[in-house]
Design a protein around this motif. Sequence first.
Motif, mmCIF file in Angstrom:
data_model
loop_
_atom_site.group_PDB
_atom_site.id
_atom_site.type_symbol
_atom_site.label_atom_id
_atom_site.label_comp_id
_atom_site.label_asym_id
_atom_site.label_seq_id
_atom_site.Cartn_x
_atom_site.Cartn_y
_atom_site.Cartn_z
ATOM 1 N N LEU A 75 0.832 -1.205 0.000
ATOM 2 C CA LEU A 75 0.000 0.000 0.000
ATOM 3 C C LEU A 75 0.872 1.263 0.000
ATOM 4 O O LEU A 75 0.580 2.238 -0.696
ATOM 5 C CB LEU A 75 -0.919 -0.023 1.223
ATOM 6 C CG LEU A 75 -2.028 1.017 1.267
ATOM 7 C CD1 LEU A 75 -2.929 0.935 0.047
ATOM 8 C CD2 LEU A 75 -2.866 0.871 2.530
ATOM 9 N N ARG A 76 1.950 1.202 0.768
ATOM 10 C CA ARG A 76 2.864 2.351 0.852
ATOM 11 C C ARG A 76 3.459 2.655 -0.527
ATOM 12 O O ARG A 76 3.509 3.811 -0.950
ATOM 13 C CB ARG A 76 3.970 2.006 1.844
ATOM 14 C CG ARG A 76 4.526 3.174 2.598
ATOM 15 C CD ARG A 76 5.530 2.684 3.609
ATOM 16 N NE ARG A 76 4.939 2.313 4.876
ATOM 17 C CZ ARG A 76 4.650 3.175 5.848
ATOM 18 N NH1 ARG A 76 4.895 4.464 5.671
ATOM 19 N NH2 ARG A 76 4.111 2.772 6.971
ATOM 20 N N TYR A 95 -7.064 -0.739 -3.248
ATOM 21 C CA TYR A 95 -8.044 -1.681 -2.681
ATOM 22 C C TYR A 95 -7.345 -2.958 -2.225
ATOM 23 O O TYR A 95 -7.575 -3.449 -1.110
ATOM 24 C CB TYR A 95 -9.123 -1.998 -3.728
ATOM 25 C CG TYR A 95 -10.038 -3.119 -3.310
ATOM 26 C CD1 TYR A 95 -11.025 -2.908 -2.349
ATOM 27 C CD2 TYR A 95 -9.895 -4.400 -3.843
ATOM 28 C CE1 TYR A 95 -11.844 -3.945 -1.941
ATOM 29 C CE2 TYR A 95 -10.715 -5.436 -3.446
ATOM 30 C CZ TYR A 95 -11.698 -5.207 -2.501
ATOM 31 O OH TYR A 95 -12.497 -6.229 -2.079
ATOM 32 N N LEU A 96 -6.461 -3.481 -3.089
ATOM 33 C CA LEU A 96 -5.742 -4.722 -2.742
ATOM 34 C C LEU A 96 -4.854 -4.510 -1.520
ATOM 35 O O LEU A 96 -4.769 -5.363 -0.643
ATOM 36 C CB LEU A 96 -4.906 -5.201 -3.941
ATOM 37 C CG LEU A 96 -5.706 -5.678 -5.162
ATOM 38 C CD1 LEU A 96 -4.769 -5.997 -6.325
ATOM 39 C CD2 LEU A 96 -6.540 -6.912 -4.809
ATOM 40 N N GLY A 97 -4.186 -3.356 -1.474
ATOM 41 C CA GLY A 97 -3.309 -3.040 -0.330
ATOM 42 C C GLY A 97 -4.097 -2.905 0.956
ATOM 43 O O GLY A 97 -3.692 -3.436 1.998
ATOM 44 N N LEU A 98 -5.246 -2.224 0.889
ATOM 45 C CA LEU A 98 -6.089 -2.060 2.080
ATOM 46 C C LEU A 98 -6.633 -3.411 2.531
ATOM 47 O O LEU A 98 -6.677 -3.710 3.721
ATOM 48 C CB LEU A 98 -7.258 -1.110 1.775
ATOM 49 C CG LEU A 98 -6.914 0.382 1.762
ATOM 50 C CD1 LEU A 98 -8.033 1.183 1.103
ATOM 51 C CD2 LEU A 98 -6.682 0.891 3.173
ATOM 52 N N ARG A 99 -7.027 -4.244 1.566
ATOM 53 C CA ARG A 99 -7.585 -5.557 1.893
ATOM 54 C C ARG A 99 -6.515 -6.444 2.531
ATOM 55 O O ARG A 99 -6.783 -7.160 3.496
ATOM 56 C CB ARG A 99 -8.120 -6.223 0.635
ATOM 57 C CG ARG A 99 -9.067 -7.380 0.935
ATOM 58 C CD ARG A 99 -9.623 -7.987 -0.298
ATOM 59 N NE ARG A 99 -8.582 -8.647 -1.090
ATOM 60 C CZ ARG A 99 -8.825 -9.490 -2.077
ATOM 61 N NH1 ARG A 99 -10.065 -9.736 -2.428
ATOM 62 N NH2 ARG A 99 -7.854 -10.057 -2.756
ATOM 63 N N LYS A 100 -5.292 -6.363 2.006
ATOM 64 C CA LYS A 100 -4.191 -7.165 2.540
ATOM 65 C C LYS A 100 -3.942 -6.794 4.002
ATOM 66 O O LYS A 100 -3.741 -7.656 4.845
ATOM 67 C CB LYS A 100 -2.932 -6.906 1.706
ATOM 68 C CG LYS A 100 -1.802 -7.856 2.005
ATOM 69 C CD LYS A 100 -0.603 -7.547 1.134
ATOM 70 C CE LYS A 100 0.588 -8.372 1.571
ATOM 71 N NZ LYS A 100 1.832 -7.901 0.991
ATOM 72 N N MET A 101 -3.972 -5.506 4.288
ATOM 73 C CA MET A 101 -3.735 -5.059 5.666
ATOM 74 C C MET A 101 -4.884 -5.478 6.577
ATOM 75 O O MET A 101 -4.674 -5.899 7.704
ATOM 76 C CB MET A 101 -3.567 -3.542 5.704
ATOM 77 C CG MET A 101 -2.221 -3.092 5.196
ATOM 78 S SD MET A 101 -2.049 -1.321 5.302
ATOM 79 C CE MET A 101 -1.913 -1.104 7.073
ATOM 80 N N SER A 102 -6.122 -5.366 6.078
ATOM 81 C CA SER A 102 -7.282 -5.737 6.898
ATOM 82 C C SER A 102 -7.285 -7.232 7.168
ATOM 83 O O SER A 102 -7.566 -7.678 8.278
ATOM 84 C CB SER A 102 -8.579 -5.360 6.191
ATOM 85 O OG SER A 102 -8.536 -4.010 5.845
ATOM 86 N N ALA A 103 -6.965 -8.023 6.134
ATOM 87 C CA ALA A 103 -6.986 -9.482 6.272
ATOM 88 C C ALA A 103 -5.968 -9.949 7.298
ATOM 89 O O ALA A 103 -6.179 -10.942 7.984
ATOM 90 C CB ALA A 103 -6.693 -10.131 4.930
ATOM 91 N N ALA A 104 -4.873 -9.210 7.388
ATOM 92 C CA ALA A 104 -3.820 -9.634 8.308
ATOM 93 C C ALA A 104 -4.063 -9.143 9.730
ATOM 94 O O ALA A 104 -3.285 -9.379 10.619
ATOM 95 C CB ALA A 104 -2.475 -9.129 7.806
#
Lengths: 139, 131
Positions: free
Chosen positions: A9-10, A129-138
């Motif tokens: 995301l960064r 979206y993918l970056g935010l989802r990756k962070m939320s999933a983890a």
Amino acid sequence: MTVSSDRFLRRTFWGNAAFSVISGAGLAAFAGPFARAATDAPVSVLGLDLALLFELLGVGVVAFGALCAWIASRPELPRGLARLIFAADLAWVAGSVLVLALPAAWTTAGIAGIVVLALIVADLAILEYLGLRKMSAAN
Amino acid sequence: MDKLQLLNNVKLPFAEVLGLKFTAASETRVMAEMVVRPELCTRPDILHGGAVMAFADTLGAAATVLNLPEGKGTTTIESKTNFVGPAPVGTTVIGETTPIHRGRRTMVWTTRITTAEGKLVAVVTQTQMVL
């Protein structure tokens, strides 16, 4: 315990920042020529002619890019602002569709410019979206 | 940045609730301590088993973080605890985490938790997945 990585995301935000600052500065600097190339006839929106509108839009996009860079540089990525940037990118894509639907005399170059920018912004929104989802999933 | 400083600077809200403080950090050994406060206790006033496990889990994850390649994350996928003895309220527990296995996909850590006097409280073995 879970520790997530926000590197994806960064990096997306750094990419968004670079694209926004460069394209915004270009739009503001060459607002007149871009406005002439984009339409066959003079266009005015809310009493502002297209060149002035492009100039204001360019400055706004540069400020947006600066915000993206600021977010990307924080030691802890601010989630709320990250979601705001994602929402703003989606709004840009939706706005582009609306602009194309306006009864204005867009030239082929004008239409191509709007579509290409919207596609690039849509790509950035997907990556965000993918970056935010990756962070939320983890978490 | 120094590894110990890195661990103590990372904001881990639940570790803050526990009052966990890292005292040593390297790729092969992480240590931390925690005061057994009344709100972390069961009845009678000894450290709650969940707090023991949470303490160890934080150490195991922190040890994994020190071994992660750039841009990777981690999550606990398995944990097993032997509760050996009590840690009474007011005492300080000390955790020492050492590796059993440090792989590319998973890492296995064992944490020995003792009182400040050296009495064994629990031994925790956990598996961390590399994300």
